[in-house]
Write an enzyme that holds these catalytic residues in place. Structure first.
Site, PDB file in Angstrom:
ATOM      1  N   ARG A  23     -25.857  66.049  -2.179  1.00 23.56           N
ATOM      2  CA  ARG A  23     -25.163  67.129  -2.898  1.00 23.56           C
ATOM      3  C   ARG A  23     -23.658  66.898  -2.997  1.00 23.56           C
ATOM      4  O   ARG A  23     -22.876  67.845  -2.952  1.00 23.56           O
ATOM      5  CB  ARG A  23     -25.413  68.489  -2.217  1.00 23.56           C
ATOM      6  CG  ARG A  23     -26.852  68.962  -2.264  1.00 23.56           C
ATOM      7  CD  ARG A  23     -27.150  69.588  -3.618  1.00 23.56           C
ATOM      8  NE  ARG A  23     -28.466  70.179  -3.639  1.00 23.56           N
ATOM      9  CZ  ARG A  23     -28.698  71.489  -3.507  1.00 23.56           C
ATOM     10  NH1 ARG A  23     -27.708  72.323  -3.379  1.00 23.56           N
ATOM     11  NH2 ARG A  23     -29.926  71.947  -3.547  1.00 23.56           N
ATOM     12  N   ARG A  27     -20.384  72.582  -5.483  1.00 25.16           N
ATOM     13  CA  ARG A  27     -19.444  73.706  -5.461  1.00 25.16           C
ATOM     14  C   ARG A  27     -18.280  73.585  -4.491  1.00 25.16           C
ATOM     15  O   ARG A  27     -17.302  74.303  -4.617  1.00 25.16           O
ATOM     16  CB  ARG A  27     -20.222  75.000  -5.171  1.00 25.16           C
ATOM     17  CG  ARG A  27     -21.012  75.469  -6.366  1.00 25.16           C
ATOM     18  CD  ARG A  27     -22.033  76.491  -5.976  1.00 25.16           C
ATOM     19  NE  ARG A  27     -22.981  75.898  -5.047  1.00 25.16           N
ATOM     20  CZ  ARG A  27     -24.031  76.528  -4.547  1.00 25.16           C
ATOM     21  NH1 ARG A  27     -24.246  77.774  -4.862  1.00 25.16           N
ATOM     22  NH2 ARG A  27     -24.852  75.903  -3.732  1.00 25.16           N
ATOM     23  N   ARG A  36     -17.885  74.392 -13.900  1.00 29.33           N
ATOM     24  CA  ARG A  36     -18.909  75.448 -13.765  1.00 29.33           C
ATOM     25  C   ARG A  36     -18.427  76.817 -14.243  1.00 29.33           C
ATOM     26  O   ARG A  36     -19.244  77.679 -14.579  1.00 29.33           O
ATOM     27  CB  ARG A  36     -19.377  75.540 -12.310  1.00 29.33           C
ATOM     28  CG  ARG A  36     -20.570  74.684 -11.998  1.00 29.33           C
ATOM     29  CD  ARG A  36     -21.873  75.242 -12.573  1.00 29.33           C
ATOM     30  NE  ARG A  36     -22.496  76.197 -11.673  1.00 29.33           N
ATOM     31  CZ  ARG A  36     -22.613  77.485 -11.898  1.00 29.33           C
ATOM     32  NH1 ARG A  36     -22.119  78.005 -13.010  1.00 29.33           N
ATOM     33  NH2 ARG A  36     -23.202  78.283 -11.035  1.00 29.33           N
ATOM     34  N   ASP A  72     -31.331  68.379 -11.151  1.00 32.27           N
ATOM     35  CA  ASP A  72     -31.978  69.168 -10.098  1.00 32.27           C
ATOM     36  C   ASP A  72     -33.436  68.755 -10.005  1.00 32.27           C
ATOM     37  O   ASP A  72     -34.031  68.344 -11.008  1.00 32.27           O
ATOM     38  CB  ASP A  72     -31.883  70.666 -10.389  1.00 32.27           C
ATOM     39  CG  ASP A  72     -32.172  71.470  -9.130  1.00 32.27           C
ATOM     40  OD1 ASP A  72     -31.244  71.679  -8.338  1.00 32.27           O
ATOM     41  OD2 ASP A  72     -33.345  71.850  -8.913  1.00 32.27           O
ATOM     42  N   TYR A 149     -42.160  75.124  -4.640  1.00 32.98           N
ATOM     43  CA  TYR A 149     -41.436  75.945  -5.624  1.00 32.98           C
ATOM     44  C   TYR A 149     -42.383  76.478  -6.701  1.00 32.98           C
ATOM     45  O   TYR A 149     -42.272  77.614  -7.134  1.00 32.98           O
ATOM     46  CB  TYR A 149     -40.317  75.137  -6.277  1.00 32.98           C
ATOM     47  CG  TYR A 149     -39.115  74.992  -5.362  1.00 32.98           C
ATOM     48  CD1 TYR A 149     -38.207  76.032  -5.223  1.00 32.98           C
ATOM     49  CD2 TYR A 149     -38.913  73.845  -4.609  1.00 32.98           C
ATOM     50  CE1 TYR A 149     -37.119  75.925  -4.369  1.00 32.98           C
ATOM     51  CE2 TYR A 149     -37.829  73.720  -3.756  1.00 32.98           C
ATOM     52  CZ  TYR A 149     -36.935  74.766  -3.642  1.00 32.98           C
ATOM     53  OH  TYR A 149     -35.874  74.664  -2.796  1.00 32.98           O
TER      54      TYR A 149
HETATM   55  O1  CP3 Z   1     -26.795  65.457  -4.661  1.00 33.98           O
HETATM   56  C1  CP3 Z   1     -26.169  65.620  -5.734  1.00 33.98           C
HETATM   57  O2  CP3 Z   1     -24.939  65.760  -5.780  1.00 33.98           O
HETATM   58  C2  CP3 Z   1     -26.941  65.561  -7.036  1.00 33.98           C
HETATM   59  C3  CP3 Z   1     -27.360  66.806  -7.584  1.00 33.98           C
HETATM   60  C4  CP3 Z   1     -28.482  67.618  -6.958  1.00 33.98           C
HETATM   61  C5  CP3 Z   1     -28.552  69.026  -7.101  1.00 33.98           C
HETATM   62  N1  CP3 Z   1     -29.738  69.451  -6.596  1.00 33.98           N
HETATM   63  C6  CP3 Z   1     -27.529  69.850  -7.742  1.00 33.98           C
HETATM   64  C7  CP3 Z   1     -27.510  71.298  -7.502  1.00 33.98           C
HETATM   65  C8  CP3 Z   1     -29.617  67.222  -6.273  1.00 33.98           C
HETATM   66  C9  CP3 Z   1     -30.024  65.839  -5.808  1.00 33.98           C
HETATM   67  C10 CP3 Z   1     -30.410  68.383  -6.056  1.00 33.98           C
HETATM   68  C11 CP3 Z   1     -31.727  68.365  -5.416  1.00 33.98           C
HETATM   69  C12 CP3 Z   1     -32.357  69.627  -5.035  1.00 33.98           C
HETATM   70  N2  CP3 Z   1     -32.408  70.794  -5.745  1.00 33.98           N
HETATM   71  C13 CP3 Z   1     -33.134  69.815  -3.866  1.00 33.98           C
HETATM   72  C14 CP3 Z   1     -33.419  68.745  -2.859  1.00 33.98           C
HETATM   73  C15 CP3 Z   1     -32.272  68.510  -1.976  1.00 33.98           C
HETATM   74  C16 CP3 Z   1     -32.107  69.571  -0.913  1.00 33.98           C
HETATM   75  O3  CP3 Z   1     -31.060  70.195  -0.902  1.00 33.98           O
HETATM   76  O4  CP3 Z   1     -33.025  69.706  -0.098  1.00 33.98           O
HETATM   77  C17 CP3 Z   1     -33.607  71.128  -3.862  1.00 33.98           C
HETATM   78  C18 CP3 Z   1     -34.457  71.776  -2.798  1.00 33.98           C
HETATM   79  C19 CP3 Z   1     -33.162  71.733  -5.064  1.00 33.98           C
HETATM   80  C20 CP3 Z   1     -33.444  73.109  -5.541  1.00 33.98           C
HETATM   81  C21 CP3 Z   1     -32.212  73.914  -5.670  1.00 33.98           C
HETATM   82  N3  CP3 Z   1     -31.229  73.699  -6.600  1.00 33.98           N
HETATM   83  C22 CP3 Z   1     -31.844  75.025  -4.899  1.00 33.98           C
HETATM   84  C23 CP3 Z   1     -32.653  75.594  -3.751  1.00 33.98           C
HETATM   85  C24 CP3 Z   1     -30.628  75.474  -5.404  1.00 33.98           C
HETATM   86  C25 CP3 Z   1     -29.912  76.719  -5.006  1.00 33.98           C
HETATM   87  C26 CP3 Z   1     -29.277  76.623  -3.702  1.00 33.98           C
HETATM   88  C27 CP3 Z   1     -27.855  76.281  -3.881  1.00 33.98           C
HETATM   89  O5  CP3 Z   1     -27.376  75.375  -3.178  1.00 33.98           O
HETATM   90  O6  CP3 Z   1     -27.225  76.953  -4.709  1.00 33.98           O
HETATM   91  C28 CP3 Z   1     -30.228  74.602  -6.443  1.00 33.98           C
HETATM   92  C29 CP3 Z   1     -28.988  74.678  -7.238  1.00 33.98           C
HETATM   93  C30 CP3 Z   1     -28.128  73.452  -7.297  1.00 33.98           C
HETATM   94  N4  CP3 Z   1     -28.583  72.173  -7.424  1.00 33.98           N
HETATM   95  C31 CP3 Z   1     -26.703  73.438  -7.281  1.00 33.98           C
HETATM   96  C32 CP3 Z   1     -26.316  72.098  -7.415  1.00 33.98           C
HETATM   97  C33 CP3 Z   1     -24.910  71.544  -7.516  1.00 33.98           C
HETATM   98  C34 CP3 Z   1     -25.806  74.652  -7.215  1.00 33.98           C
HETATM   99  C35 CP3 Z   1     -25.719  75.212  -8.588  1.00 33.98           C
HETATM  100  C36 CP3 Z   1     -24.399  75.837  -8.911  1.00 33.98           C
HETATM  101  O7  CP3 Z   1     -23.482  75.125  -9.342  1.00 33.98           O
HETATM  102  O8  CP3 Z   1     -24.320  77.070  -8.777  1.00 33.98           O
END
Ligand code: CP3
Length: 342
Positions: A23, A27, A36, A72, A149
């Site tokens: 990640r 943010r 964003r 994502d 999910y």
């Molecule tokens: O790693 C990186 O920088 C690449 C981008 C990436 C995102 N999500 C961007 C994201 C990657 C590789 C993911 C994978 C992802 N997404 C996973 C597996 C990794 C992990 O954390 O276990 C999972 C479970 C998800 C599902 C997901 N996406 C959730 C549960 C959430 C909400 C929780 C949160 O952190 O807000 C997201 C949103 C998300 N995915 C954001 C980002 C940058 C936040 C969105 C925003 O900008 O508001």
């Protein structure tokens, strides 16, 4: 190009330990937040120029040794026909969750070129933009994690619907897993064709399974993906969050690299995974909330223990938290490079 990350994945001797952060685009970076402010998260994922821009940000700001595609794990699930939305506090929501064989049968196999052209376009832009920088990692969710999910309809605590389906109607669950696995193979193959240089498979929720259930309900599908993609020759990282109880099973996945979370001692993980594996991890993400001296001790501790592995890629044990300081993340990258240099 700085290819130390790829060489480390292959277990080659390297000048220092490469590092990237799960990640890493997100943010906690003001530069990400600025983009964003103008677009919502899904639009950002689906606009190749912008997705490429935020992918490169941590490479330039932190000096990490790899970039990871900004997207994502739920993007291909949407492509399979489920309605996906993201809410600020609640996270992702999938409408009409999968609870029956009928709804499994309604899912459509993903055709990446038609369904997610923006992902492939982002990869192509990135390969050009990263040419003199670092390798690009593509990714997908592991089938079990995606299935949670799809069945729960979003994030969950106890995974009651998922486990009810697993235990009461295993045929329905396996049918869903087959469908998701087929689409994941197509999705990752398309990413590889578009130019990603390594793949990470995120099994973020597999740690909620007992070892016996993991062996039955997640492992075979991950093995199938890794086997099918092995002919591409690019390294695969399999990451399981909360992996400590599962390492003897995880070991059966034939990926070059195994990613581990911070709850397991890396020395113990190396012993249990064997000497022929490259290990990725495993600093507690909240270590970034300490001070530089404390962080330094933790980094040195992990680097020292990781010397026993075939190879090591430094990372956090899970995603960087939104409240983290970019300055401390940068210090982390510098420390890993400095203290592992030969
Ligand atoms: O790693 C990186 O920088 C690449 C981008 C990436 C995102 N999500 C961007 C994201 C990657 C590789 C993911 C994978 C992802 N997404 C996973 C597996 C990794 C992990 O954390 O276990 C999972 C479970 C998800 C599902 C997901 N996406 C959730 C549960 C959430 C909400 C929780 C949160 O952190 O807000 C997201 C949103 C998300 N995915 C954001 C980002 C940058 C936040 C969105 C925003 O900008 O508001």
């Amino acid at each position: 190009m700085n290819d130390i990350f790829l060489r480390a994945c292959r277990g080659e001797a390297v000048e220092y330990t490469p590092v990237w952060i799960m990640r890493q685009a997100g943010r906690y970076l003001p530069q990400y937040q600025k983009i964003r402010e103008k677009v919502d998260f899904l639009t950002l994922c689906k606009t190749p120029e912008l997705a490429a821009e935020v992918t490169v940000q941590p490479v330039d700001i932190l000096g990490v040794d790899a970039a990871i595609l900004f997207s994502d794990i739920l993007i291909p699930v949407e492509a399979m026909g489920m309605r996906l939305r993201f809410y600020e506090k609640r996270g992702p929501v999938l409408s009409r969750p999968i609870r029956s064989l009928k709804s499994v049968k309604k899912l459509k196999p993903i055709k990446p070129e038609e369904d997610v052209p923006f992902v492939l376009k982002t990869i192509k832009i990135l390969r050009r933009r990263l040419r003199r920088k670092v390798p690009l990692i593509g990714f997908a969710g592991a089938p079990f994690t995606l299935a949670t999910y799809m069945i729960e309809g979003g994030t969950s605590k106890h995974f009651v619907y998922t486990k009810t389906m697993m235990f009461k109607t295993p045929d329905v669950f396996h049918s869903l897993m087959e469908t998701v696995t087929d689409s994941t193979i197509r999705y990752l193959s398309a990413q590889i064709k578009a130019g990603v240089q390594a793949i990470q498979i995120f099994d973020s929720w597999a740690g909620v399974l007992s070892p016996d259930d993991y062996r039955l309900f997640s492992l075979p599908y991950v093995i199938r993906i890794v086997e099918e993609l092995s002919s591409s020759g690019i390294p695969i990282i399999y990451f399981v969050n909360n992996c400590a109880g599962l390492l003897e099973e995880i070991k059966k996945v034939p990926s070059e690299v195994i990613g581990i979370d911070w709850r397991v001692d890396i020395a113990d993980a190396i012993k249990r995974l064997g000497k022929d594996r490259v290990i990725q991890g495993n600093l507690d993400p909240t270590a970034l909330f300490s001070d530089p001296a404390t962080l330094r001790e933790k980094v040195i501790g992990i680097l020292r223990k990781a010397k026993k592995a075939k190879g090591h890629i430094f990372n956090l044990g899970h995603g960087i938290l939104p409240q983290s300081s970019p300055e401390m993340a940068k210090r982390l990258v510098e420390m890993v490079h400095e203290f592992s240099s030969k």
